[in-house]
Design an enzyme around this catalytic site. Sequence first.
Site, PDB file in Angstrom:
ATOM      1  N   LYS A  17       0.815  -1.211   0.000  1.00 16.31           N
ATOM      2  CA  LYS A  17       0.000   0.000   0.000  1.00 16.31           C
ATOM      3  C   LYS A  17       0.852   1.267   0.000  1.00 16.31           C
ATOM      4  CE  LYS A  17      -4.389  -1.739   1.763  1.00 16.31           C
ATOM      5  NZ  LYS A  17      -5.409  -1.683   2.825  1.00 16.31           N
TER       6      LYS A  17
ATOM      7  N   ARG B  96      -3.580 -10.118   5.147  1.00 18.78           N
ATOM      8  CA  ARG B  96      -4.148 -10.102   3.793  1.00 18.78           C
ATOM      9  C   ARG B  96      -3.073  -9.557   2.852  1.00 18.78           C
ATOM     10  NH1 ARG B  96      -6.847  -6.430   0.458  1.00 18.78           N
ATOM     11  NH2 ARG B  96      -8.447  -7.353  -0.907  1.00 18.78           N
TER      12      ARG B  96
END
Length: 274
Positions: free
Chosen positions: A221, A255
């Site tokens: 991210k 995740r």
Amino acid sequence: MLINCKGRLTDISSPKVMGILNCTPDSFFDGGKYRNETQLLQQAEKMLTDGATFIDLGAYSSKPNAEFVSEDQELQRIVPVVELLVKHFPDVLLSIDTFRAKVAEACILSGAAIINDIAAGHLDDAMLPTVGKLKVPYIMMHMRGNPQTMVKLTQYNDIIKEMLFYFSDRIHAARTHGIDDIIIDPGFGFAKTLAQNYEVLNKMELFDITGLPLLAGVSRKSMIYKLLGTTPKEALNGTSVLNTIALTKGAKILRVHDVKEAVETVKIFEQLKA
């Protein structure tokens, strides 16, 4: 710490890895990469071989300013993939990344096991009743607004306190609808600045007060690559670092896009506790 997935009790006392398999053309990292059945099956098999306990399927990119996708488009993208994976990997535990109740129900009826909702029921009033009816585990994430508006909604007086109030409200609503297995996701990158993301990670153990398992989704991210001045492609090392920190803060599910590296991270972390 057990969750009921398709009638099987899955123990997440020891942290587990959830592999990300996007069915979208505009995901920030792997959008459009898996375009046909062969590529989807190959990637799913690799994730399972590398040690993924769950595979998370999404057909609506939730990156900041993501394009709107209609409910019909989402269904057309994701249901055939669920059916394909369940056919070839009958024991696979599929998590469905959607905030729409109709998509959630169609996927569970096609063989998926878990619903992963970025909006915790806020974007579809039918979501919580539907998940309660289906009796499946429910991942609820913290977010404000929607993928198109969340970047403008980052003003907090006390972000952790406000997130805890948010989860308290959402957990109560979920319990009211008979949802038994709940997992909470702090929502890194969703309605949070770079600094806020790191504050939440640094204090993530405070969410233990909910008594529920935590999912951490930091994989590649912008909180990593913007800080380092690189790109999502170059963010694997940073991902492993943040996954390690998340584990020390109590994360029970990671995740990730890169399953092998995350599984190795969990193994090393678990050895330190032995």
